[in-house]
Design a protein around this motif. Structure first.
Motif, mmCIF file in Angstrom:
data_model
loop_
_atom_site.group_PDB
_atom_site.id
_atom_site.type_symbol
_atom_site.label_atom_id
_atom_site.label_comp_id
_atom_site.label_asym_id
_atom_site.label_seq_id
_atom_site.Cartn_x
_atom_site.Cartn_y
_atom_site.Cartn_z
ATOM 1 N N TYR A 24 0.793 -1.228 0.000
ATOM 2 C CA TYR A 24 0.000 0.000 0.000
ATOM 3 C C TYR A 24 0.821 1.271 0.000
ATOM 4 C CZ TYR A 24 -4.414 -2.354 0.653
ATOM 5 O OH TYR A 24 -5.519 -3.121 0.471
ATOM 6 N N GLU A 26 3.112 2.781 -1.763
ATOM 7 C CA GLU A 26 3.223 3.698 -2.894
ATOM 8 C C GLU A 26 1.889 4.388 -3.194
ATOM 9 O OE1 GLU A 26 4.819 1.900 -6.332
ATOM 10 O OE2 GLU A 26 4.726 3.768 -7.511
ATOM 11 N N ASP A 31 -1.659 9.063 -3.005
ATOM 12 C CA ASP A 31 -2.939 9.688 -2.691
ATOM 13 C C ASP A 31 -2.734 10.870 -1.748
ATOM 14 O OD1 ASP A 31 -5.307 6.857 -2.606
ATOM 15 O OD2 ASP A 31 -4.371 7.993 -4.244
ATOM 16 N N ASP A 58 -3.794 8.458 10.589
ATOM 17 C CA ASP A 58 -5.029 7.730 10.382
ATOM 18 C C ASP A 58 -4.806 6.444 9.595
ATOM 19 O OD1 ASP A 58 -7.818 7.889 8.315
ATOM 20 O OD2 ASP A 58 -7.931 7.566 10.478
ATOM 21 N N ILE A 59 -3.753 6.427 8.813
ATOM 22 C CA ILE A 59 -3.455 5.238 8.021
ATOM 23 C C ILE A 59 -3.006 4.097 8.931
ATOM 24 C CG2 ILE A 59 -1.980 4.293 6.188
ATOM 25 C CD1 ILE A 59 -3.623 6.241 4.965
ATOM 26 N N ARG A 61 -3.558 1.637 10.575
ATOM 27 C CA ARG A 61 -4.608 0.658 10.875
ATOM 28 C C ARG A 61 -4.072 -0.715 10.548
ATOM 29 N NH1 ARG A 61 -10.190 3.125 9.662
ATOM 30 N NH2 ARG A 61 -9.769 5.364 9.773
ATOM 31 N N PHE A 63 -4.721 -3.064 8.570
ATOM 32 C CA PHE A 63 -4.539 -3.573 7.214
ATOM 33 C C PHE A 63 -3.265 -3.031 6.565
ATOM 34 C CE2 PHE A 63 -5.168 -0.212 4.068
ATOM 35 C CZ PHE A 63 -5.675 0.826 4.836
ATOM 36 N N TYR B 25 -10.175 5.627 -8.162
ATOM 37 C CA TYR B 25 -9.009 5.328 -7.329
ATOM 38 C C TYR B 25 -9.176 6.140 -6.034
ATOM 39 C CZ TYR B 25 -6.874 9.818 -8.602
ATOM 40 O OH TYR B 25 -6.628 11.156 -8.761
ATOM 41 N N GLY B 26 -8.277 5.981 -5.126
ATOM 42 C CA GLY B 26 -8.381 6.537 -3.779
ATOM 43 C C GLY B 26 -8.964 7.942 -3.712
ATOM 44 N N VAL B 27 -8.223 8.873 -4.283
ATOM 45 C CA VAL B 27 -8.618 10.278 -4.162
ATOM 46 C C VAL B 27 -9.937 10.560 -4.879
ATOM 47 C CG1 VAL B 27 -7.958 12.634 -4.681
ATOM 48 C CG2 VAL B 27 -6.251 11.008 -3.879
ATOM 49 N N LYS B 30 -12.805 9.308 -2.869
ATOM 50 C CA LYS B 30 -13.016 10.178 -1.718
ATOM 51 C C LYS B 30 -13.741 11.449 -2.134
ATOM 52 C CE LYS B 30 -9.918 12.745 1.440
ATOM 53 N NZ LYS B 30 -10.684 13.355 2.385
ATOM 54 N N ASN B 31 -13.271 12.079 -3.212
ATOM 55 C CA ASN B 31 -13.890 13.330 -3.640
ATOM 56 C C ASN B 31 -15.344 13.130 -3.992
ATOM 57 O OD1 ASN B 31 -11.594 14.766 -3.254
ATOM 58 N ND2 ASN B 31 -10.853 14.567 -5.346
ATOM 59 N N SER B 42 -11.964 9.766 5.791
ATOM 60 C CA SER B 42 -10.509 9.978 5.708
ATOM 61 C C SER B 42 -9.930 8.964 4.741
ATOM 62 C CB SER B 42 -9.870 9.780 7.087
ATOM 63 O OG SER B 42 -9.949 8.420 7.444
ATOM 64 N N ILE B 43 -8.760 9.283 4.264
ATOM 65 C CA ILE B 43 -8.095 8.389 3.330
ATOM 66 C C ILE B 43 -7.875 7.027 3.976
ATOM 67 C CG2 ILE B 43 -5.710 7.964 2.620
ATOM 68 C CD1 ILE B 43 -7.146 9.013 0.371
ATOM 69 N N GLY B 44 -7.569 7.060 5.262
ATOM 70 C CA GLY B 44 -7.319 5.807 5.951
ATOM 71 C C GLY B 44 -8.553 4.935 6.000
ATOM 72 N N ALA B 45 -9.669 5.550 6.348
ATOM 73 C CA ALA B 45 -10.909 4.778 6.424
ATOM 74 C C ALA B 45 -11.259 4.231 5.057
ATOM 75 C CB ALA B 45 -12.014 5.674 6.946
ATOM 76 N N HIS B 47 -9.297 3.570 2.396
ATOM 77 C CA HIS B 47 -8.423 2.477 1.952
ATOM 78 C C HIS B 47 -8.668 1.218 2.750
ATOM 79 C CE1 HIS B 47 -5.873 3.868 -1.297
ATOM 80 N NE2 HIS B 47 -5.811 5.065 -0.713
ATOM 81 N N SER B 48 -9.024 1.414 4.013
ATOM 82 C CA SER B 48 -9.353 0.255 4.838
ATOM 83 C C SER B 48 -10.547 -0.477 4.240
ATOM 84 C CB SER B 48 -9.673 0.737 6.254
ATOM 85 O OG SER B 48 -9.965 -0.340 7.068
ATOM 86 N N HIS B 51 -9.621 -2.191 1.085
ATOM 87 C CA HIS B 51 -8.881 -3.420 1.368
ATOM 88 C C HIS B 51 -9.845 -4.562 1.670
ATOM 89 C CE1 HIS B 51 -5.674 -5.931 3.094
ATOM 90 N NE2 HIS B 51 -6.528 -6.174 4.087
ATOM 91 N N ARG B 74 2.403 5.740 -8.498
ATOM 92 C CA ARG B 74 1.288 5.225 -9.271
ATOM 93 C C ARG B 74 0.005 5.237 -8.466
ATOM 94 N NH1 ARG B 74 3.982 -0.294 -10.938
ATOM 95 N NH2 ARG B 74 4.888 0.036 -8.881
ATOM 96 N N ARG B 76 -3.789 3.156 -7.768
ATOM 97 C CA ARG B 76 -4.408 1.853 -7.955
ATOM 98 C C ARG B 76 -5.852 2.084 -8.330
ATOM 99 N NH1 ARG B 76 -2.812 -1.818 -3.619
ATOM 100 N NH2 ARG B 76 -1.019 -2.300 -4.922
ATOM 101 N N TYR B 78 -9.661 0.876 -9.094
ATOM 102 C CA TYR B 78 -10.552 -0.203 -8.655
ATOM 103 C C TYR B 78 -11.741 -0.306 -9.587
ATOM 104 C CZ TYR B 78 -7.916 0.035 -4.316
ATOM 105 O OH TYR B 78 -6.912 0.017 -3.389
#
Lengths: 881, 113
Positions: A24, A26, A31, A58-59, A61, A63, B25-27, B30-31, B42-45, B47-48, B51, B74, B76, B78
């Protein structure tokens, strides 16, 4: 765009990189970056940074975290492999392995011996029940102005009783006085040196076990308690002798044995073979008072006073101060006041060193500390050795490590392997060390000169220390090589490009330098202590103690004794092998009693000085020079009445500028007027460590306590037997007590001698370990430079030049070690010399000499090892290029 | 087929992924969520959740598209897997069924009258 150059906080990124799993990392970082840049358009940099940090946190976590490598299932099997490989390596490189092992063994042997010795020293007096509650109360005497008159380890007769009654918190108190006398039972007569005048309160404080009988009666008239071995001596057995009699020859009184006590173990700060009831004290001392009055007086010293209390030292000292003030108020003496000081029992043997100590070898604390430090140093040198040799060998193991990594081992496993190997080394060294200690046990006890706690195996403290050492050795010392080796990159190794890093070489040189620094430092210290000792022993003591035997006045009730004694003296003087006989109240090395004197022009202030009673042969026999005036004349009647001779120190303290000024001056002692007829030099009446006391010599040819006999060189055995025969012929009751003056006097330096002996022994060991390390290091270095040497030879270098090249390298190491060690040693030596009154000015020689000596040895080793390689045909080294 | 439970947020994420098509993808996810729902994950939540969804097999991912703004890293991307689409459909059907059976709600006003 300028915004692209603004980066989020680096540490936050690093944190992320640290915990985030590669899968994760990278994309998440990307992001976060993207968000950061977008936010920058609308918010301040600061806020963006804050948000970035928040996001990173926050990351954190489950996972996203890096996976901890799962426990390998084949752990136990791998351990077997590690063991096998370690053994194989050991066998393949026997010489290195043995060198390494040797260093560790030497270190551990020292640790074991030193620990046992230190434990022994610290064990003194701990065997008494509740020993932590026991304290000795000693006293100092001061003049009204605050000037110290003397310090004593003992107390005064009334002190014990007063403490018991007036100081709250004192559970028990006792005192005793040591005398020497001879005793008799039927045909067995011996002179006893360890007789204590005591009463049953002794056992309240010192709960020495009683074998038979009732201790409570001690203190009643004519009672005595004796030790087991004493009973053996007089009665041939130690049971069933209660009620029997022992005759105290001093006053020809009979004492009844009321109890037998166990012998005091050797690790006690006093000895007691016989406890004589102190009821008869006034009679024994020739005082005309009764028991009660005597023990209420504050008039004499020599009564060693002990108490048992539950109070802590600080609490006790507070109350002791109050007590002291009360006593001084009640016994106001214009000439002096006393101060009482408490000494916890456990500190006495190690630290107490007053003139009247019961045990003359007290005060060894500095030696004990020194040894503890020494043992750490030696072990450090051994560990440095290990690190050095092992990291140097890393190259040999590189292929093995590379292959392991390729096959799939990770760094943790490799580290584990090498840690295990170092653990094996340490354990092996320990086993051999314990065996060596066991084997050389007798040598050790002889060296130390006293019985040592033989608790080699049941000794928890010792094994605790040894286990700690193994752990530190295996883990700490073994960790560095383990880390270094596990970090070798397999690609580099297998491609054959691997060479020792320059950082590694530097570190190894640093280690060797440290080893030699320690060795040189110890060497300097030892030489310093040795030369100080020799200096003190060789000091011109102002008298000659060679070929001198001193015997004591017989203890006998025979009224003819003085006459017989004189006859003996005359007989001895006739002997051809005897060069001189002198009688005196004391000899050099034995502290004399003091008195106070007034000089005619200083009536108000009395001056202290020691008193000696001698005959007219004394100065001659001891070869003490009379520097002014004359000796006593046997025919001069006035001499026997009021002539005195004083020593230089006395002349000075009595206020005479030059010794010559003292002649014909009058001294007042009490109401006696004495005339000074001569001055002698300041011969060493007391050990040279202290300043000489002022002494006043009286002429008393008949009242001697000692006879000193000077004999011809080499006749000591014959003289002894001759004197013994004559003595025993005249005084059958009293066995001969004799000493050789030179042995006796030198025993005063016992502590220093022990120190010097021990320091020398262990320095030798430290140097040995350092040299072992050097051997390993050199042979390894040389083998590394094989090709280099080969090339040089091809280019025309001679064997000598090659040797010089190699030697130069190590020469620099040793010189650096020496330069670093010298200032350190200088400071320590200077500090230590402060403890001596007489310092020898140690020249620079003692600093340079060890460096040169060690350098020479090292150089010889280096040359010896490299000779073979240096003279080898370069064809052999370069063959595989 | 036994369909596994789908969390509310997970469902939301999957819906957004479905909407974004090739650009999820992630961002961007989120947006989009922020735009459409006023929630700010949050980005963490996020991506969790991604996952979890990937582990369950509801979404697939592939890497691509490094840009300068991301510091050269790069992304990712989805997309919903077939299985994921099925799950989403099933969840929607289930909700719809239950919803329409509730008396008195907008859709069923007619049953009142």
């Amino acid at each position: 765009m300028s915004e692209l150059n603004q980066k989020p906080p680096r540490w936050a990124d690093r944190l992320l990189e640290w915990f985030c799993t590669d899968h994760y990392l990278e994309i998440i970082q990307g992001d976060l970056r993207e968000l950061y840049q977008k936010r920058l358009k609308n918010m301040s940099r600061w806020r963006c940074n804050l948000l970035y940090i928040k996001d990173v946190l926050d990351i954190f976590r489950p996972f996203a975290l890096k996976k901890i490598t799962p426990v390998h299932q084949n752990n136990t099997i791998m351990l077997k492999n590690y063991f096998k490989v370690s053994m194989r390596n050991f066998v393949r490189n026997k010489s290195y392995a043995l060198l390494n092992l040797g260093g560790l063994i030497i270190g551990m042997v020292s640790v074991i011996f030193i620990t046992l010795y230190v434990q022994n020293e610290k064990s003194y007096d701990a065997h008494f029940a509740e020993s932590e509650k026991i304290m000795r109360i000693r006293h100092d005497l001061f003049r009204p102005g605050g000037e110290l008159i003397y310090s004593r380890a003992s107390g005064l007769p009334a002190l014990a009783g007063a403490l018991r009654e007036k100081l709250p918190g004192v559970e028990h108190a006792t005192n005793f006085y040591q005398i020497r006398s001879s005793f008799r039972h039927d045909e067995n007569a011996f002179i006893e040196n360890n007789v204590l005048l005591a009463d049953s309160t002794f056992f309240d404080v010192f709960a020495q076990p009683i074998i038979e009988g009732d201790k409570n009666k001690l203190g009643l008239p004519n009672t005595v308690i004796i030790s087991e071995s004493t009973a053996q001596r007089y009665f041939g057995k130690s049971r069933g002798i209660i009620g029997k009699n022992l005759v105290f020859t001093g006053s020809d009184t009979s004492y009844e044995v009321i109890a037998i006590m166990e012998d005091l173990p050797f690790n006690t700060h006093f000895e007691a073979d016989i406890l004589l009831s102190n009821y008869h004290t006034p009679t024994i001392f020739g005082r005309d008072t009764d028991h009660q009055t005597y023990f209420n007086s504050w008039g004499t010293t020599g009564w060693f006073t002990y108490i048992k209390t539950d109070l802590s030292l600080t609490e006790f000292n507070e109350r002791l101060e109050i007590f002291t003030n009360e006593v001084n108020k009640a016994h106001k003496d214009q000439r002096s006041y006393g101060v009482f000081i408490a000494q916890p029992l456990s500190e006495i043997y190690l630290t107490s060193k007053f003139r009247d100590e019961l045990n003359k070898t007290n005060g060894n604390a500095s030696l004990v500390q020194f040894l503890s430090l020494l043992t750490i140093l030696i072990m450090c040198v051994a560990w440095l050795n290990y690190i050095n040799l092992t990291t140097a060998r890393a190259v040999e193991r590189a292929k093995e490590v590379g292959l392991r990594k390729v096959v799939g081992s990770d760094r943790r496993q490799i580290r584990l392997q090498f840690l295990m190997e170092s653990m094996l080394y340490n354990i092996a060294a320990l086993i051999v060390a314990v065996f060596l200690v066991w084997a050389t046990w007798n040598m050790f006890t002889q060296f130390v000169d006293k019985p040592v706690l033989v608790n080699l195996f049941g000794n928890i403290q010792l094994w605790g220390i040894l286990v700690t050492i193994i752990l530190i050795g295996a883990l700490a010392a073994g960790a560095y090589p383990a880390f270094v080796i596990s970090n070798l990159k397999p690609t580099v190794i297998i491609s054959g490009k691997f060479k020792s890093s320059s950082k590694g070489i530097f570190l190894r040189k640093a280690l060797i330098t440290t080893q030699f620094m320690i060795a040189i430092f110890l060497c300097i210290g030892t030489i310093a202590s040795y030369s100080q000792l020799k200096f003190m022993l060789n000091q011109d003591k102002g008298f000659d103690m060679a070929n001198l035997i001193s015997i004591r006045y017989p203890v006998s009730n025979d009224p003819d004794t003085p006459a017989k004694f004189n006859k003996l003296v005359q007989e001895l003087r006739q002997e051809s092998t005897v060069t001189g006989v002198a009688s005196s109240s004391g000899i050099p090395g034995i502290l004399q009693l003091g008195g106070r004197f007034y000089t005619t022009d200083r009536i108000e202030e009395s001056l202290p000085a020691r008193r000696m009673f001698i005959d007219d042969h004394f100065f001659d026999v001891f070869d003490i020079s009379i520097i002014e005036g004359r000796n006593f004349y046997i025919n001069n009647v006035r001499d026997t009445i009021n002539s005195v001779i004083i020593n230089e120190q006395a002349a000075k303290s009595f206020g005479y500028e030059k010794p010559a000024d003292a002649i014909h001056q009058t001294l007042l002692e009490g109401d006696r007027a004495l005339q000074i007829i001569g001055v002698v030099n300041n011969y060493a009446q007391v050990s040279y460590q202290f300043e000489q006391p002022p002494i006043v010599f009286y002429f008393n040819p008949e009242g001697a306590a000692r006879l000193s006999i000077k004999f011809d060189e080499g006749e000591s055995a014959q003289i002894l037997s001759m004197v013994k025969k004559k003595f025993e012929a005249n005084f059958p009751d009293s066995p001969l007590q004799f000493i050789f003056v030179d042995e006796f006097y030198n025993r005063l330096f016992n502590n220093d001698q022990q120190f010097s002996k021990t320091a020398t022994a262990f320095t030798f060991l430290a140097i040995l370990v350092a040299l072992l390390g050097l051997i390993g290091f050199v042979s390894y270095s040389v083998s590394q430079r094989n090709k280099e040497i080969g090339v040089r030879k091809v280019m025309g270098a001679s064997v000598k030049q090659i040797l010089l090249l190699i030697a130069n390298d190590f020469f620099k190491v040793i010189v650096t070690a020496g330069i670093l060690a010298m200032p350190l040693a200088y400071l320590v030596v200077a500090e230590w010399q402060q403890t001596y009154v007489l310092k020898q000015s140690l020249g620079f020689g003692i600093y340079i000499f060890p460096v040169i000596g060690i350098a020479t040895m090292a150089l010889l080793i280096v040359i010896g090892i490299s000779f073979k390689t240096a003279s080898r045909n370069p064809v052999h080294s370069l063959r595989y290029e | 087929m036994k369909y596994t439970q789908l969390g509310e947020f997970e469902e939301l994420v999957m819906l957004v992924i479905g909407n974004l098509g090739k650009k999820a993808y992630g961002v961007s996810i989120k947006n989009t969520i922020e735009e459409k729902t006023n929630r700010k994950p949050s980005i963490g939540a996020l991506h969790s959740a991604l996952h979890r969804l990937e582990k369950k097999g509801f979404i697939d991912s592939h890497e691509g598209g490094a840009t300068a703004i991301r510091g050269g890293r790069r992304k990712r991307y989805y997309e919903l897997s077939a299985y994921g689409k099925n799950v989403l459909q099933h969840a929607h059907d289930l909700r719809h069924n239950l919803f329409t059976q509730i008396p008195g709600l907008a859709f069923n006003r007619s049953s009142d009258e």
